[in-house]
Write an enzyme that holds these catalytic residues in place. Structure first.
Site, short mmCIF file in Angstrom:
data_model
loop_
_atom_site.label_atom_id
_atom_site.label_comp_id
_atom_site.label_asym_id
_atom_site.label_seq_id
_atom_site.Cartn_x
_atom_site.Cartn_y
_atom_site.Cartn_z
N SER A 132 0.86 -1.18 0.00
CA SER A 132 0.00 0.00 0.00
C SER A 132 0.90 1.24 0.00
CB SER A 132 -0.94 -0.04 1.21
OG SER A 132 -1.78 1.09 1.23
N TYR A 146 -4.09 8.52 -6.80
CA TYR A 146 -3.18 7.50 -6.27
C TYR A 146 -3.59 7.16 -4.83
CZ TYR A 146 1.11 5.23 -4.65
OH TYR A 146 2.01 4.33 -4.13
N LYS A 150 -4.94 3.52 -3.21
CA LYS A 150 -4.35 2.84 -2.05
C LYS A 150 -5.36 2.69 -0.92
CE LYS A 150 -0.37 1.96 -3.82
NZ LYS A 150 -0.02 0.57 -4.14
#
Length: 273
Positions: A132, A146, A150
């Site tokens: 992660s 992004y 995650k």
């Protein structure tokens, strides 16, 4: 020792950076290691076998898993590391660009896990480590998509761990902070940039360049992956490196308003309530 008694690991995105260091570290820890990359790439270590695999393609993923199982007779560890980032304000990326990133960062994870679970279940054991990011805990400006990918990996991993723990399989998250890889250089720029964000975006880019000079090495993250892989009873998540550990603690214990003010200052953003 027979071939099938040696633990076998797969590391996606193993051509460089964290994936390459992880493949090498797992090999040193005694695993039989298969690394994957979207295009043919040299191995991190002479003992690592590299395979070509596009995690956005179901058939490619299934073929890779079939090859590994056919050669090794078992798959004990899957490290999902393949991924990329988009640099830009949230509204500067088209939906198509966002979908392309999620297809790697989230659905690539889903594909590899779906392909490997029947094998791990038949073995009555296995471990899955999803790489992660500290942005899975603390989203940063100009990295919204992004960070969202995650966060999605974090939620998916926690739910999945509850579902398959009774089958002897555990899912673990490893959360690096800034790491000295080519990640910042390989960031994809947003495809619909807007002038209103230009100044702040440039400031964030400068901050990123500066922080990368003192960032953790990929080997720091790789060491944490080995710990997560070999722990008898693994933790749900491992912060990788001192910056990630500090950020995790601050987010948990510092009052939200104070954290927000400090974070905006660090990111070079105006102090707007």
């Amino acid at each position: 020792m027979s071939q099938t008694s040696i633990k076998t690991a797969i590391v996606t995105g193993a051509a460089s950076g964290i994936g390459k260091a992880t493949a090498k570290a797992l090999r040193a820890a005694g695993y039989r290691v298969y690394g994957t990359s979207r295009k043919p790439a040299p191995a991190a270590d002479p003992g690592v076998r590299m395979l070509t695999c596009d995690v956005t393609d179901d058939a490619s993923v299934a073929g890779m898993i079939e090859t590994v199982f056919g050669e090794a007779g078992r798959i004990d560890l899957l490290v999902n590391n393949a991924g990329f980032g988009i640099s830009g304000a949230a509204e500067e990326s088209s939906v198509e660009q966002a979908q392309a990133m999620f297809d790697v960062n989230l659905f690539g994870v889903v594909r590899t896990i779906r392909a490997v679970l029947p094998i791990m279940r038949s073995q009555k054991g296995g471990r899955i480590i999803n790489i992660s990011s500290v942005q899975g805990l603390i989203p940063a400006p100009y990295m919204a998509l992004y960070g969202a990918s995650k966060h999605a990996v974090e939620g998916y991993s926690e739910s999945l761990d509850h579902e398959i723990r009774g089958q002897g399989i555990r899912v673990v998250l490893v959360e690096p902070a800034f790491t000295r890889t080519a990640f910042d250089q390989n960031l994809v720029r947003s495809d619909t940039p807007l002038d209103i964000y230009e100044t702040e975006r440039a400031g964030r880019d400068q901050f990123l360049r500066e922080v990368m000079t003192t960032a953790d090495t990929p080997e720091v993250v790789a060491k944490v992956v080995v710990t997560a892989a070999t722990a008898t009873t693994p933790k749900r998540r491992y912060a990788a490196g001192p910056v990630a550990r500090q950020a995790s603690l601050l987010r948990r214990f510092v009052p939200a308003k104070a954290f927000d003010k400090s974070f905006r200052k660090q990111m070079g953003l105006p102090q707007v309530p």
